[in-house]
Motif scaffolding. Structure first.
Motif, PDB file in Angstrom:
ATOM      1  N   ARG A 402     -21.975  18.221  39.324  1.00 56.76           N
ATOM      2  CA  ARG A 402     -20.898  17.149  39.297  1.00 56.76           C
ATOM      3  C   ARG A 402     -20.294  17.370  40.917  1.00 56.76           C
ATOM      4  O   ARG A 402     -20.063  18.281  41.424  1.00 56.76           O
ATOM      5  CB  ARG A 402     -19.638  17.144  38.767  1.00 56.76           C
ATOM      6  CG  ARG A 402     -18.664  15.947  38.942  1.00 56.76           C
ATOM      7  CD  ARG A 402     -17.588  15.792  37.828  1.00 56.76           C
ATOM      8  NE  ARG A 402     -16.334  16.758  38.375  1.00 56.76           N
ATOM      9  CZ  ARG A 402     -15.974  17.836  37.839  1.00 56.76           C
ATOM     10  NH1 ARG A 402     -16.781  18.468  36.971  1.00 56.76           N
ATOM     11  NH2 ARG A 402     -14.849  18.418  38.241  1.00 56.76           N
ATOM     12  N   GLU A 404     -17.843  15.635  43.941  1.00 55.62           N
ATOM     13  CA  GLU A 404     -16.908  15.030  44.045  1.00 55.62           C
ATOM     14  C   GLU A 404     -16.452  14.924  45.619  1.00 55.62           C
ATOM     15  O   GLU A 404     -16.538  15.877  46.230  1.00 55.62           O
ATOM     16  CB  GLU A 404     -15.600  15.679  43.340  1.00 55.62           C
ATOM     17  CG  GLU A 404     -15.364  15.645  41.929  1.00 55.62           C
ATOM     18  CD  GLU A 404     -14.209  16.130  41.512  1.00 55.62           C
ATOM     19  OE1 GLU A 404     -13.851  16.219  40.390  1.00 55.62           O
ATOM     20  OE2 GLU A 404     -13.155  16.589  42.348  1.00 55.62           O
ATOM     21  N   ARG A 406     -13.615  13.139  48.301  1.00 55.45           N
ATOM     22  CA  ARG A 406     -12.322  12.254  48.441  1.00 55.45           C
ATOM     23  C   ARG A 406     -12.470  11.626  49.797  1.00 55.45           C
ATOM     24  O   ARG A 406     -12.516  12.376  50.749  1.00 55.45           O
ATOM     25  CB  ARG A 406     -11.148  12.948  48.314  1.00 55.45           C
ATOM     26  CG  ARG A 406      -9.969  12.500  48.197  1.00 55.45           C
ATOM     27  CD  ARG A 406      -8.624  13.302  47.894  1.00 55.45           C
ATOM     28  NE  ARG A 406      -7.580  12.491  47.801  1.00 55.45           N
ATOM     29  CZ  ARG A 406      -6.542  12.294  48.831  1.00 55.45           C
ATOM     30  NH1 ARG A 406      -6.977  12.967  49.944  1.00 55.45           N
ATOM     31  NH2 ARG A 406      -5.507  11.604  48.562  1.00 55.45           N
ATOM     32  N   ILE A 480     -11.522   9.026  44.902  1.00 57.41           N
ATOM     33  CA  ILE A 480     -12.503  10.218  44.602  1.00 57.41           C
ATOM     34  C   ILE A 480     -13.698   9.567  44.201  1.00 57.41           C
ATOM     35  O   ILE A 480     -13.859   8.816  43.241  1.00 57.41           O
ATOM     36  CB  ILE A 480     -12.117  11.301  43.547  1.00 57.41           C
ATOM     37  CG1 ILE A 480     -10.828  11.891  44.407  1.00 57.41           C
ATOM     38  CG2 ILE A 480     -13.055  12.010  43.315  1.00 57.41           C
ATOM     39  CD1 ILE A 480     -10.312  12.929  43.177  1.00 57.41           C
ATOM     40  N   SER A 482     -17.789   9.938  42.816  1.00 57.99           N
ATOM     41  CA  SER A 482     -18.160  11.392  42.255  1.00 57.99           C
ATOM     42  C   SER A 482     -19.460  10.846  41.495  1.00 57.99           C
ATOM     43  O   SER A 482     -19.528   9.738  40.972  1.00 57.99           O
ATOM     44  CB  SER A 482     -17.297  12.039  41.516  1.00 57.99           C
ATOM     45  OG  SER A 482     -16.550  11.290  40.294  1.00 57.99           O
ATOM     46  N   ASP A 496     -12.554   9.062  38.716  1.00 56.39           N
ATOM     47  CA  ASP A 496     -12.559   9.675  37.514  1.00 56.39           C
ATOM     48  C   ASP A 496     -12.806   8.437  36.359  1.00 56.39           C
ATOM     49  O   ASP A 496     -12.881   8.731  35.246  1.00 56.39           O
ATOM     50  CB  ASP A 496     -11.522  10.565  36.742  1.00 56.39           C
ATOM     51  CG  ASP A 496     -11.482  11.911  37.729  1.00 56.39           C
ATOM     52  OD1 ASP A 496     -12.502  12.269  38.247  1.00 56.39           O
ATOM     53  OD2 ASP A 496     -10.240  12.493  37.702  1.00 56.39           O
TER      54      ASP A 496
END
Length: 548
Positions: A402, A404, A406, A480, A482, A496
Motif C-alpha cells: 500500500r 500513501e 498526503r 491522502i 493511495s 481511504d
C-alpha cells in the motif's frame, strides 16, 4: 394428423429501385446493376426420414445467391436479417405446436441500392417453447439489463468454428478491452420480444443520449453504417453507433438453446454472421456464456454477460498491509534526500513521451523541502516552463503493498501533477509492457477531478484503464492518495475511500518490482492548453509511505 397454418404477408419494395425476381437478367442503369438469377435454398434443421419437417426447433437455414449481389436480406413475419454472404439461420416460432407454412422474402442488393427479390415458402414443424427458467433469467418480471462481464477472465475471446471450449484460442483478461467501446454497452431482452442495445450507458443522465460507440471486427462492422472507428489490427475500436431496438427469438436447433437477434443486432463485438448466439452455459446465477460464428466463417466468438452491475466503486476498505517498510516525511530542509530520490532532468524525448512543455530541473526554485513538505513548483520563465520530477529508481523498488501520499495539488490550466509508479524493468521490457500505475493524476483544465489509471499492453496512451472521482478541495487542502496493490487486485483510494478497483492477474505486468515517481508536468496530451497568464503553482507533499 398435421396441423397447417399459413402466415402470409406482402413484401413492399425496400428502395426506390427495387424490382421483382422475374425481371430480365443484367438490368442496369448506368453503372448500377441489378442482381439477377436470384436462387434460394432452404434446409430445415433436423429434417430426416422420420422427421420430414424438422426436429421441432423451427430453425431453417437459408442459402441465397445472385449475380451482381453485394448483400442479402431475409424478411419473415417476425424479423429481418442481413446476410452479406447470403447465408442465414432463422428460427420460426408459434404459440402452438404444429407444422406451419412460413413465407420468407429474400432480397438481393446490388450497386446503388438496387434490389431483386423473391419469396420462398417453408413448411416447418414447430414444437419449442423456451423454458420458463430461461425466460426468467433473461428478463425476469419485465426486463433485465445485461453487460459484458469485463471483470472476469475470458469475458471475450475466440476459438475454432463449432468449438465447445470457451475462448479456446484467446480469452481477454479482466478489463483488458477497456476504452474500446464495449464495456459501457448494455443489452435488454424485453418480455415483448424486443432487444434493446444501449451503446453508452454513461451518457443518459440527466437526459437520454442515444449516441455511443461499439467494438467490432474489421470489414464486418462496416455492415452497421459504413466505415468508421479506429482500426487496430483486425479490430475496430469506438465505432460510432447509436442505441437501437430490434427483435430477438429463442430456439433450440439440435437441442442447443439459441438467441437470434434480428437485423444487425449484436452483443459485445460485432462479428456479422447469423446474429445467433448459442447459450453455452447458463448455470451461474445472473450470468450467460454465449458463442457465435463470425460472418467470415473464421472463428467462434465467446462472451460472458451478466445482469449484475459492477460492485460499487465506493466500497468499504480494510487494508491487508500494516507494516511500514519505507517512508519520507520531508522533515529536513533543502534538496530531497538523495538516499531516497534521484532526478529526471531536461526536456525528455518528445516531451517525455506526452508532448509536454516543461523542462525538468533540480533547481531549488522548482524543487525544495521546507516547512515539513516537499514542494515541486512548475513555473513560467521567459516563455518556457520549468518543473521537477523525482523517482526512487534503483533506490527503492517493491512488489505489492500500500502506498500513501498526503498531498495538496497545484492549480491552473495546463498543470498536470502526478503521483505514479513505473515497472522497474522498463529498460529491458519497454513501456507499456513494463506496466504503469498512476495513483493520482490531476489536470488544471478539469479542476478537482482525480484520475487513477493503469497502462499495459493494449491499454497504453488514451486507452489506459481509468476511473475518476471528485475532490472539491484538491488544491486548497491536503488529501491522502493511495493504492492497495496485490496479486489479485489494485485498488485506488482518496482519503481511504475506494473509487477504482482493477482485477490483477498473472498475465498482467503488475506482479514485479515498481518504483515511485513524483512530478508536475505542463501541457501535453493530458494536461492540455496552458493558460497564457500562468506564472507558477506548487505540488505540496506532506509524506510518502509504503506498507507491506
Amino acid at each position: 394428423m398435421k396441423n397447417f397454418k399459413t402466415i402470409c404477408f406482402y413484401f413492399m419494395a425496400l428502395t426506390a429501385f427495387a424490382v421483382v425476381s422475374c425481371q430480365e437478367d443484367d438490368v442496369s442503369i448506368g453503372d448500377i446493376i441489378a442482381p439477377s438469377d436470384l436462387q434460394v435454398q432452404a434446409e430445415i434443421v433436423g429434417k430426416d426420414t422420420d422427421n420430414p419437417f424438422g426436429d421441432g426447433s423451427g430453425v431453417v437455414k437459408f442459402s441465397a445467391s445472385a449475380k451482381n449481389a453485394l448483400t442479402f436480406k431475409f424478411v419473415t413475419p417476425e424479423s429481418q436479417q442481413l446476410a452479406p454472404n447470403g447465408v442465414a439461420s432463422i428460427p420460426f416460432t408459434s404459440a402452438n405446436s404444429g407444422i406451419f407454412t412460413y413465407q420468407v422474402a429474400v432480397v438481393a442488393y446490388g450497386t446503388g441500392g438496387i434490389s431483386t427479390s423473391t419469396t420462398i415458402d417453408v413448411e416447418v414443424f414447430v414444437d419449442y417453447t423456451p423454458p420458463a427458467d430461461l425466460l426468467q433469467k433473461l428478463f425476469g418480471d419485465g426486463s433485465k439489463t445485461w453487460r459484458i462481464k469485463s471483470e472476469k477472465a475470458g469475458h471475450f475471446g475466440l476459438g475454432p468454428v463449432g468449438g465447445n471450449i470457451p475462448a479456446e484460442w484467446y480469452g481477454a483478461g479482466p478489463e483488458e478491452k477497456a476504452g474500446v467501446g464495449m464495456y459501457d454497452d448494455r443489452y435488454i431482452f424485453n418480455s415483448d420480444g424486443t432487444f434493446t442495445h444501449i451503446t453508452n450507458n454513461n451518457n443518459d443522465d440527466p437526459t437520454t443520449d442515444a449516441s455511443g460507440t461499439v467494438f467490432g471486427r474489421k470489414g464486418l462492422i462496416d455492415e452497421l453504417n459504413g466505415p468508421g472507428g479506429t482500426a487496430d489490427g483486425d479490430d475496430i475500436f469506438n465505432y460510432p453507433y447509436n442505441d437501437y431496438t430490434n427483435n430477438y427469438q429463442i430456439s433450440a436447433p439440435g437441442g442447443a438453446e439459441t438467441i437470434t437477434l434480428s437485423g444487425t443486432g449484436f452483443i459485445g463485438y460485432y462479428t456479422g454472421g447469423s446474429h445467433q448466439y448459442r447459450i453455452f452455459d447458463r448455470s451461474v446465477p445472473n450470468e450467460l456464456i454465449l458463442t457465435t460464428a463470425d460472418g467470415n466463417g473464421s472463428f467462434n466468438w465467446w462472451f460472458i454477460i451478466t445482469s449484475e452491475e459492477p460492485a460499487t466503486a465506493m466500497d468499504e476498505f480494510t487494508t491487508i498491509f500494516n507494516t511500514l517498510i519505507w517512508e519520507d516525511n520531508f522533515n529536513t530542509n533543502g534538496a530531497p534526500n538523495p538516499a531516497n530520490w534521484t532526478y529526471d532532468l531536461g526536456t525528455g524525448s518528445n516531451g517525455w513521451g506526452n508532448n509536454e512543455s516543461q523542462s525538468y530541473t533540480d533547481s531549488p526554485s522548482n524543487i525544495i523541502v521546507e516547512d515539513g513538505s516537499l514542494k515541486i513548483t512548475a513555473k513560467a520563465e521567459n516563455g518556457n516552463y520549468t518543473s521537477s520530477r523525482i523517482k526512487t529508481e534503483n533506490l527503492f523498488e517493491f512488489t505489492y503493498g500500500r502506498v500513501e501520499v498526503r498531498a495538496k495539488l497545484p492549480k491552473g490550466a495546463g498543470t498536470w501533477p502526478a503521483i505514479w509508479m513505473l515497472g522497474a524493468n522498463y529498460d529491458t521490457n519497454a513501456w507499456p509492457a513494463s506496466g504503469e500505475i498512476d495513483i493520482m493524476e490531476h489536470v488544471g483544465n478539469d479542476q478537482n477531478t482525480i484520475h487513477s489509471t493503469l497502462h499495459f499492453p493494449g491499454n497504453s496512451g488514451g486507452n489506459g484503464v481509468t476511473e475518476s472521482t471528485t475532490v472539491a478541495t484538491a488544491s486548497t487542502e491536503f488529501h491522502i492518495y493511495s493504492v492497495e496493490w496485490t496479486a489479485d487486485f489494485i485498488k485506488f483510494l482518496v482519503d481511504d475511500t475506494v473509487y477504482h478497483t482493477f482485477p490483477n492477474t498473472a498475465a498482467k505486468p503488475f506482479n514485479a518490482d515498481f518504483f515511485l515517481i513524483l512530478n508536475v508536468a505542463m501541457g501535453g496530451n493530458f494536461g492540455g492548453t496552458i493558460d497564457p497568464a500562468f506564472t507558477a503553482s506548487t505540488l505540496e507533499i506532506d509524506y510518502v509511505k509504503v506498507f507491506q
